[in-house]
Scaffold this active site. Structure first.
Site, PDB file in Angstrom:
ATOM      1  N   CYS A   1      19.869  -5.116 -49.036  1.00 48.12           N
ATOM      2  CA  CYS A   1      18.820  -4.729 -48.195  1.00 48.12           C
ATOM      3  C   CYS A   1      17.375  -5.337 -48.650  1.00 48.12           C
ATOM      4  O   CYS A   1      16.967  -5.185 -49.794  1.00 48.12           O
ATOM      5  CB  CYS A   1      18.599  -3.236 -47.842  1.00 48.12           C
TER       6      CYS A   1
ATOM      7  N   TYR B   1      33.230  -5.373 -44.624  1.00 52.18           N
ATOM      8  CA  TYR B   1      32.467  -4.241 -45.433  1.00 52.18           C
ATOM      9  C   TYR B   1      33.128  -2.958 -45.522  1.00 52.18           C
ATOM     10  O   TYR B   1      33.458  -2.293 -44.530  1.00 52.18           O
ATOM     11  CB  TYR B   1      30.938  -4.125 -44.975  1.00 52.18           C
TER      12      TYR B   1
ATOM     13  N   HIS C   1      30.241   1.824 -50.003  1.00 49.96           N
ATOM     14  CA  HIS C   1      28.907   2.552 -49.820  1.00 49.96           C
ATOM     15  C   HIS C   1      29.078   3.657 -48.645  1.00 49.96           C
ATOM     16  O   HIS C   1      27.819   4.189 -48.383  1.00 49.96           O
ATOM     17  CB  HIS C   1      27.779   1.638 -49.562  1.00 49.96           C
TER      18      HIS C   1
ATOM     19  N   ASP D   1      26.071   3.163 -56.870  1.00 47.02           N
ATOM     20  CA  ASP D   1      26.128   1.721 -57.037  1.00 47.02           C
ATOM     21  C   ASP D   1      24.738   1.252 -57.722  1.00 47.02           C
ATOM     22  O   ASP D   1      24.957   0.772 -59.038  1.00 47.02           O
ATOM     23  CB  ASP D   1      26.334   1.069 -55.716  1.00 47.02           C
TER      24      ASP D   1
END
Ligand code: ADP
Ligand code: SF4
Length: 699
Positions: free
Chosen positions: A30, A169, A172, A264
């Site tokens: 991001c 994806y 997360h 992470d």
């Protein structure tokens, strides 16, 4: 010249129908610019490609308005009108021979839909993850078919934009493909719930859909979290092994990591380089497809070891690519000393978290590639043969001196202490912060390579010294110190009993080795890392420690850097007591008068010492005196004087580095106008609006 030991990092690798030119993979990250600032976003990604990354990925890319992530600004492919922004990125990335990757996602109950106002979707009825006062509804089989269609269509749009790798994806705790795997989120009783086979069904289908849709020319990557560290409610390693076994050959590439984001991108205070290895090393043994993973890799030896030991095929980096977009090129050119290593502070994360363009402590050009035209490696040459005096060798002074030296100015850097680095050197000695010294080490290393920078240690300069020096430009980066009187966010005035009390300590005392003993209250009115670091230091030295704050939570700003949970856990492990919503209204050296901020109920707390972590005061006496003596400047040859960094306004290390860099960039350059950077104007939309017939309410 490249060290032959690193050759393996530069061997090409086939990923499905495409080939990566080397083993450096900028995994999705991001950046706070996303769909709102496409020019800035594309320029930032281009810099990575130019720096040698074989693959450059986007951040999360929303596939549909029902997976809207507002207020966070990520990539977007809701319909064809979103293609040009990503096509621009692809063009820029391809121009440097890199592959572009797109991370498609629909975040289901971890979206917000604050902008689209759609109802949130989830495998089963459940509250939205981020505390919005609404629930996500259970998806029907029709919804599942629609979701698959949206994903397929977004993949095709990605291909049309020019993407080479399309991600599915499932990491997360942020995408439906993962939510269907999680027992706590998926309580369905149909063919998509229950057994592992059923919970994996949607992920399998989406992988197959993506391959069918774009697999002829695009590689299909799967980003997959192997462990959530949540126990049986989450994806656990044992189950992840089964899932990888079930899907082993389906994607063209496995990108594996831990969930959630705070597990992470762990700050360096809580995890070192390569910390994910025990959680992901099984994947390569289970699939023949290439595997990429992350671990805040900055050392080429560690990278080579990951490849040679068969842990990974590609070195995945987000933060190391932010701190140094040219990391691969530097290894390739044998310039290992020039690598600007990530310090693991997660200020980069705070950009996304605060919905503002990405920033980085180590790399002040990050996020400024388009806005200010800053390049991480190049800088305009000097405008004149002027000499520049930099006073203070903290992060601001070091960066100013380094970048001025790079421009070719003759630079003198004077530092009062016997060591360089200012606050960075001092803070890096505190528990967990050792890697922060990299801010100093990289700059000192670069400065030593430049013959036009002279460094003077043990040189506390007075105003007269500065005037006698004979430099045309003077920049003061003299830092700041912590207040002892308790003034801060919660106190507009000093706290009675604090000033001149030998039992009141400041962070400077701790860094200078003056430590309290016994029962100590750390008064945290600052709200970021320092309070908990001070508490940890004192606890490790045997003190009984209470962390007391007027705030409703411990270190609230650390949520933006993903430190928060780790801080709370460490405090609990160390037996540091947390007292929130409590203020201090007086201290007599043995008894603290404490007041609840909501009820104003008072009580007394016995303690041997207080550490006041409240606010800081600029060390700008030199600046103020030089301002008073402005009449003498011209005779002394001084043409400009500036005060930067903590000496101007105390802030983060990132602010100080930025200030130093900006000073060096702008010295003798023409001013760029009222607004010192380029902006995105959405004039196209305004033009549309002016052309649209105005519908009027009947009056
Ligand atoms: P910043 O974060 O803004 O870089 P720091 O506090 O880290 O600030 O660094 C400021 C540095 O300036 C410290 O190392 C300090 O010793 C040095 N310094 C302060 N005053 C003087 C002075 N008059 N002459 C030379 N060095 C100074
Ligand atoms: Fe690394 Fe900190 Fe830069 Fe992020 S902000 S890339 S953690 S140095």
């Amino acid at each position: 010249m490249r060290d032959p030991r690193y050759d393996i990092l530069f061997t090409p690798l086939k990923i499905g129908p495409v080939t990566a030119k080397n083993r450096f993979f900028q995994v999705p990250h991001c950046n706070g610019m996303g769909h709102a600032m496409p020019l800035a976003h594309a320029a930032m990604r281009e810099t990575k490609a130019e720096g040698g990354w074989a693959v450059v990925s986007t951040e999360e890319c929303e596939i549909h308005p029902s997976g809207d992530l507002t207020p966070y600004v990520e990539a977007r492919l809701w319909d064809d009108r979103d293609i040009p922004a990503l096509a621009l990125m692809c063009d820029k990335v391809h121009a440097h021979g890199a592959l572009a990757a797109l991370e498609l996602t629909h975040n289901g109950p971890t979206a917000s839909n604050l902008y689209s106002r759609e109802v949130l979707l989830a495998p089963s009825h459940q509250p939205s993850k981020y505390g919005y006062p609404s629930q996500a509804r259970a998806m029907t089989l029709h919804d599942i078919r629609e979701y698959r269609r949206w994903h397929r269509e977004a993949a095709i749009r990605g291909k049309r934009a020019g993407m080479d790798i399309i991600y599915v994806y499932a990491a997360h705790d942020l995408s439906l493909a993962m939510h269907f795997l999680q027992r706590r989120r998926n309580q369905r009783s149909d063919e998509y719930g229950g057994s592992l086979e059923n919970r994996v069904r949607l992920l399998r289908e989406v992988l197959e859909d993506t391959r069918d849709a774009v697999g002829d020319t695009c590689a299909v990557a799967l980003r997959f979290a192997t462990e959530e560290l949540l126990g049986p409610g989450g994806v656990e390693l044992a189950e992840a092994r089964e899932i990888v076994g079930m899907l082993a050959e389906l994607p063209d590439l496995w990108d594996v990591n831990l969930a959630a984001w705070y597990n992470d991108s762990v700050p360096s205070r809580f995890a070192g380089e390569g910390a994910q290895e025990p959680f992901i090393d099984f994947v390569k043994k289970t699939t023949t497809k290439p595997v990429v993973g992350v671990g805040r890799f900055t050392s080429p030896d560690t990278m080579v070891s990951q490849l040679k030991r068969g842990v990974l095929d590609m070195i995945g980096c987000a933060r190391p690519s932010i701190a140094d977009p040219f990391l691969p090129r530097k290894i390739e050119e044998g310039r290992i000393d020039d690598i600007r290593e990530c310090i693991g502070c997660n200020i980069c994360v705070s950009g996304d978290m605060t919905i503002s363009p990405i920033r980085c402590t180590q790399n002040p050009t990050m996020g400024e590639e388009w806005r200010k035209g800053w390049h991480p490696e190049r800088i305009a040459p000097k405008r004149s043969p002027s000499r520049v005096l930099v006073v203070g060798a903290g992060p601001a002074g070091l960066e100013a001196a380094r970048a001025l030296g790079q421009r070719g100015y003759e630079v003198s850097l004077a530092e009062a202490r016997k060591e360089l680095g200012g606050r960075v050197t001092r803070e890096a000695r505190l528990p967990g912060l050792a890697e922060w010294a990299r801010v100093r080490d990289w700059r000192v290393g670069q400065i030593h390579k430049l013959a036009n920078i002279a460094v003077y240690l043990d040189s506390a300069l007075s105003a007269q010294d500065v005037l006698d020096f004979g430099a045309e430009h003077v920049v003061l980066a003299t830092g700041c110190h912590w207040r002892r009187d308790g003034y801060g966010r919660s106190h507009g005035f000093a706290i009675p009993g604090f000033a001149n009390n030998p039992r009141v300590f400041t962070p400077d005392d701790l860094m200078d080795g003056r430590l309290p003993e016994g029962r100590v209250v750390v008064f945290d009115d600052d709200g970021f890392y320092y309070g908990s670091v001070a508490a940890e230091l004192l606890r490790l030295r045997g003190c009984e420690v209470i962390h007391l704050t007027p705030d409703d939570g411990i270190a609230p700003w650390s949520l933006h850097t993903l430190d928060y949970r780790h801080i709370r856990k460490r405090m609990a492990e160390l037996g540091i007591e947390a007292m929130v919503s409590q203020d201090i209204i007086g201290y007599d050296g043995t008894t603290l008068a404490v007041e609840d901020v909501w009820t104003h109920r008072r009580r007394e707390l016995g303690c041997d010492a207080v550490v006041a972590v409240t606010a800081r005061v600029p060390d700008d006496a030199l600046y103020q005196e030089l301002l008073r003596r402005e009449a003498e400047w011209s005779a002394a040859g001084v043409r400009s004087l500036r005060c930067i960094g903590d000496a101007e306004a105390p802030g983060l290390i990132a602010h100080a580095v930025y200030a130093g860099h900006r000073y060096a960039r702008e010295l003798e350059e023409p001013a760029s106008g009222e607004v010192a950077f380029k902006r995105h104007f959405h004039t196209a939309h305004a033009d549309d609006l002016r052309r649209e017939p105005q519908a009027r309410e009947p009056s």
